[in-house]
Design an enzyme around this catalytic site. Structure first.
Site, PDB file in Angstrom:
ATOM      1  N   CYS A 354      46.096 -72.149 112.060  1.00  0.00           N
ATOM      2  CA  CYS A 354      45.533 -73.137 112.986  1.00  0.00           C
ATOM      3  C   CYS A 354      46.562 -74.183 113.376  1.00  0.00           C
ATOM      4  O   CYS A 354      46.255 -75.372 113.417  1.00  0.00           O
ATOM      5  CB  CYS A 354      44.345 -73.833 112.349  1.00  0.00           C
ATOM      6  SG  CYS A 354      42.926 -72.776 112.306  1.00  0.00           S
ATOM      7  N   ASP A 355      47.792 -73.771 113.627  1.00  0.00           N
ATOM      8  CA  ASP A 355      48.832 -74.703 114.017  1.00  0.00           C
ATOM      9  C   ASP A 355      49.511 -74.133 115.254  1.00  0.00           C
ATOM     10  O   ASP A 355      49.909 -72.963 115.250  1.00  0.00           O
ATOM     11  CB  ASP A 355      49.842 -74.842 112.865  1.00  0.00           C
ATOM     12  CG  ASP A 355      50.916 -75.865 113.164  1.00  0.00           C
ATOM     13  OD1 ASP A 355      50.974 -76.366 114.314  1.00  0.00           O
ATOM     14  OD2 ASP A 355      51.705 -76.154 112.247  1.00  0.00           O
TER      15      ASP A 355
END
Ligand code: PLP
Length: 404
Positions: A354-355
């Site tokens: 999730c980056d």
């Protein structure tokens, strides 16, 4: 034998390999998809025969050099075992790396093991924790140093070591720079060697590292010249001989056609070493990347798909926190390739976390892919899986071995 590559003949092209850059054959691709079906994805596939071939190539072109594989490039125990079996030595830079090598020679009787470690392991991190020095001392290993504080530590905790002074040498044009962190300034080198002798230690050698993926071969030439003059001056000042020269790593891999071949470098090294050093000088090298880079492929799966900023975007289950970590730490770009044919579009490929930093590329050339399709990247054996994390709960890719 037809004298391939000798006497002005054109080098023979390898299959699917127009400019010397290694690519996977169709049969190889079939095997990879089979392995992905069997093991799931992502998988990190290690071809051990390629590692053996790389070792043989190195030895063929530099037969007078003792090869210490730099374990940090890829510390998979299977790789260590393969290299051990064909007679390779090892460069370790931490106690856990030392133990990976140690575990693979545990069947030896004690005395034999001591001798093996003495000859075949160099501890090539110039900075060593005290407990590491204490653990190493009984093996009388070669250890590197580049400053006076380290000498004092070695004097107290590992006085039986054979010392190797690491020199600071030009790293210009290497993909990964090391000279800002390691190496004694050439102007201080002889003083440090004298200080070591004064402490009752034995300096056996000099070492350097021209920077990883070195494509500027002048770096090696300059480093050899620096080393030769320091060895001469040491002899004049102390009447003691230095007979080990460790030329480090940095041997380049053909990620791109522009990278000049290892053979060219080997020729240059051979003539310079003959010119500058006495014939009884023992030459060591610590190749990491060269032995493993082309031996591994990662296979990942498309797990999501979107259309953003005018282009297709694929979310795959490996990324820059994992096998593609080399894109961050090692400054290598790994093209993402498809097993499918078809009209190609510029596409983005993202990792699973999730980056937004977990972006493998904004400009892969890929045919239209569906969820569940497999993609792969080749020549990804060095500084990749070794620096993979567990970020966001995603574990490193599963390692699969091909051992023909
Ligand atoms: C990393 C490293 C190596 C290996 O370098 P490559 O460029 O991968 O060949 C060798 N020696 C030392 C001391 C290193 O730190």
């Amino acid at each position: 034998m037809n004298g391939m590559g000798e006497g002005g003949r054109k080098p023979v092209k390898r299959r699917g390999n127009e400019n010397g850059v290694p690519h996977i054959s169709p049969a190889g691709k079939e095997l990879l998809t089979e392995l992905a079906r069997e093991h799931g994805t992502p998988i990190f596939v290690i071809d051990h025969e390629k590692i053996r071939n790389n070792y043989r190539e190195f030895r063929e072109h530099l037969p007078f050099v003792q090869v210490y594989y730099a374990v940090k490039a890829n510390s998979d125990p299977g790789i260590v075992r393969t290299l051990y079996e064909i007679g390779c030595s090892f460069d370790v830079a931490s106690m856990p790396e030392f133990m990976i090598v140690y575990e693979n020679i545990r069947d030896m009787p004690d005395k034999e093991r001591q001798d093996w470690i003495w000859d075949k392991i160099i501890y090539a991190n110039t900075i060593k924790p005290i407990d590491t020095l204490q653990a190493l001392d009984k093996y009388k290993p070669l250890v590197t140093f580049d400053n006076i504080e380290e000498l004092k530590k070695i004097r107290t905790y590992a006085p039986h070591s054979g010392l190797v002074l690491r020199l600071r040498v030009p790293n210009t044009g290497s993909m990964v720079e090391l000279s800002s962190k390691f190496g004694a300034d050439p102007g201080e080198a002889v003083d440090l060697i004298v200080a070591a002798f004064d402490l009752g230690l034995v300096v056996e050698g000099l070492s350097f590292h021209v920077g990883s993926q070195c494509t500027n071969f002048e770096n090696y030439v300059q480093a050899l010249q620096l080393a030769a003059s320091i060895i001469d001056e040491t002899e004049t000042r102390t009447c003691r001989q230095i007979r080990i020269l460790d030329i480090g790593g940095g041997f380049p891999v053909k990620y791109h056609p522009e990278v000049r071949s290892f053979q060219v470098l080997a020729k240059k090294l051979t003539s310079e070493i003959r010119r500058l050093f006495p014939p009884d000088m023992q030459i060591l090298a610590e190749p990491g990347r060269f032995l493993v880079a082309n031996s591994c492929v990662v296979v990942a799966k498309v797990v999501g798909k979107a259309f953003r900023d005018g282009k297709p975007c694929y979310y795959i289950n490996d990324g820059v926190y994992h096998t593609y970590s080399g894109q961050v730490f090692d400054h290598v770009n790994y093209p993402v390739l498809s097993f499918k044919e078809g009209e190609k579009h510029i596409s983005a490929v993202f990792g699973p976390t999730c980056d937004a930093f977990d972006t493998i590329t904004q400009s892969a050339e890929l045919p239209e892919l569906e969820i569940g399709d497999l993609v792969y990247s080749e020549n990804i054996g060095a500084y990749s899986h070794a620096s993979s994390t567990y970020f966001n709960g995603f574990p490193p890719a599963k390692v699969v071995h091909i051992n023909r």
